[in-house]
Write a protein that holds these residues in place. Structure first.
Motif, PDB file in Angstrom:
ATOM      1  N   ARG A  38       4.406  34.308 -22.617  1.00 52.35           N
ATOM      2  CA  ARG A  38       2.872  34.754 -23.413  1.00 52.35           C
ATOM      3  C   ARG A  38       3.635  34.736 -24.572  1.00 52.35           C
ATOM      4  N   LEU A  39       3.278  34.275 -25.543  1.00 49.78           N
ATOM      5  CA  LEU A  39       3.802  35.240 -27.338  1.00 49.78           C
ATOM      6  C   LEU A  39       3.441  36.628 -26.833  1.00 49.78           C
ATOM      7  N   ASP A  40       2.437  36.635 -26.555  1.00 57.70           N
ATOM      8  CA  ASP A  40       1.753  38.170 -26.556  1.00 57.70           C
ATOM      9  C   ASP A  40       1.917  39.417 -25.026  1.00 57.70           C
ATOM     10  N   GLU A  41       2.932  38.746 -24.947  1.00 63.74           N
ATOM     11  CA  GLU A  41       2.569  39.634 -23.014  1.00 63.74           C
ATOM     12  C   GLU A  41       3.459  40.967 -24.375  1.00 63.74           C
ATOM     13  N   LYS A  42       2.843  41.824 -23.700  1.00 68.75           N
ATOM     14  CA  LYS A  42       3.541  43.543 -23.135  1.00 68.75           C
ATOM     15  C   LYS A  42       4.846  43.307 -23.822  1.00 68.75           C
ATOM     16  N   SER A  43       5.770  42.905 -22.654  1.00 67.40           N
ATOM     17  CA  SER A  43       6.979  42.690 -22.708  1.00 67.40           C
ATOM     18  C   SER A  43       7.866  42.220 -24.042  1.00 67.40           C
ATOM     19  N   LEU A  44       7.007  41.711 -24.233  1.00 64.04           N
ATOM     20  CA  LEU A  44       7.971  41.126 -25.564  1.00 64.04           C
ATOM     21  C   LEU A  44       7.601  42.455 -27.179  1.00 64.04           C
ATOM     22  N   ARG A  45       6.420  42.374 -26.912  1.00 62.00           N
ATOM     23  CA  ARG A  45       6.075  43.042 -28.232  1.00 62.00           C
ATOM     24  C   ARG A  45       7.221  44.810 -28.073  1.00 62.00           C
ATOM     25  N   ARG A  46       7.365  45.126 -26.672  1.00 57.55           N
ATOM     26  CA  ARG A  46       7.923  46.547 -26.167  1.00 57.55           C
ATOM     27  C   ARG A  46       9.511  46.402 -26.819  1.00 57.55           C
ATOM     28  N   ALA A  47      10.017  45.034 -26.605  1.00 61.43           N
ATOM     29  CA  ALA A  47      11.684  44.322 -27.442  1.00 61.43           C
ATOM     30  C   ALA A  47      11.845  44.091 -28.403  1.00 61.43           C
ATOM     31  N   GLY A  48      10.226  43.945 -29.313  1.00 65.98           N
ATOM     32  CA  GLY A  48      10.164  43.389 -30.425  1.00 65.98           C
ATOM     33  C   GLY A  48       9.853  45.037 -31.315  1.00 65.98           C
ATOM     34  N   MET A  49       9.527  45.880 -30.410  1.00 66.60           N
ATOM     35  CA  MET A  49       9.236  46.850 -31.146  1.00 66.60           C
ATOM     36  C   MET A  49       8.198  46.158 -31.951  1.00 66.60           C
ATOM     37  N   ASP A  50       8.278  47.669 -33.118  1.00 69.63           N
ATOM     38  CA  ASP A  50       7.050  47.492 -34.462  1.00 69.63           C
ATOM     39  C   ASP A  50       7.967  45.975 -35.334  1.00 69.63           C
TER      40      ASP A  50
END
Length: 165
Positions: A38-50
């Motif tokens: 899912r695009l809201d996954e924590k690992s996706l956000r972590r890898a893309g950082m802020d």
């Protein structure tokens, strides 16, 4: 503006890293479903950082939807099955560079229709492939280099600090 296209990516960290690279280079990211996350996954956000909030990203329900919404797009396909190296192509400033899912790459039925636009990154024999994020960065930066890193900062500066012993 260059475009990176991920066909059915499976690993959120790879997509996040590629998203960050797109933000750093002013490139667009196109995601073709189904996604393995899912695009809201924590690992996706972590890898893309802020940087994820700054990403120009578009999703498509399938490959046909992508083609329909990007008519006439100059599309290059990265694959280990290509005859040409990625350095043998002249990348247009607004071209699209597609990468397949981590487990299988771009389906061969798509590749055969785009044989002349398939590119590969050289590797020693017996190696299946590079990491998706690394592959995207290698080819994207070659395309940017060919376009003279248009709009990018190309020089840094060191600041000499004076100190007393």
């Amino acid at each position: 503006m260059l475009n990176i296209v991920l066909l059915e990516p499976e690993i959120p960290a790879n997509t996040g890293n590629i998203g960050r690279t797109c933000v750093a280079t002013g490139s667009r990211l196109h995601l073709i479903e189904p996604l393995g996350f899912r695009l809201d996954e924590k690992s996706l956000r972590r890898a893309g950082m802020d940087y994820w909030k700054d990403l120009d990203v578009t999703t498509y329900i399938n490959y046909e939807d992508f083609l329909e919404k990007n008519p006439g797009a100059k599309l290059y396909m990265a694959t280990t099955k290509a005859e040409k190296m990625y350095t043998q192509i002249r990348y247009e400033p607004d071209c699209y560079i597609m990468f397949g899912k981590e487990s299988a790459g771009i389906p061969e039925e798509i590749l055969v229709r785009h044989r002349e636009d398939c590119v590969r990154i050289p590797m020693i024999g017996g190696i299946r492939s590079l990491n998706l994020g690394n592959s995207a960065a290698v080819i994207l930066y070659e395309a940017l280099r060919q376009n003279r890193f248009s709009g990018m900062e190309t020089a840094g500066s060191l600041h000499r600090l004076e100190w007393e012993p």
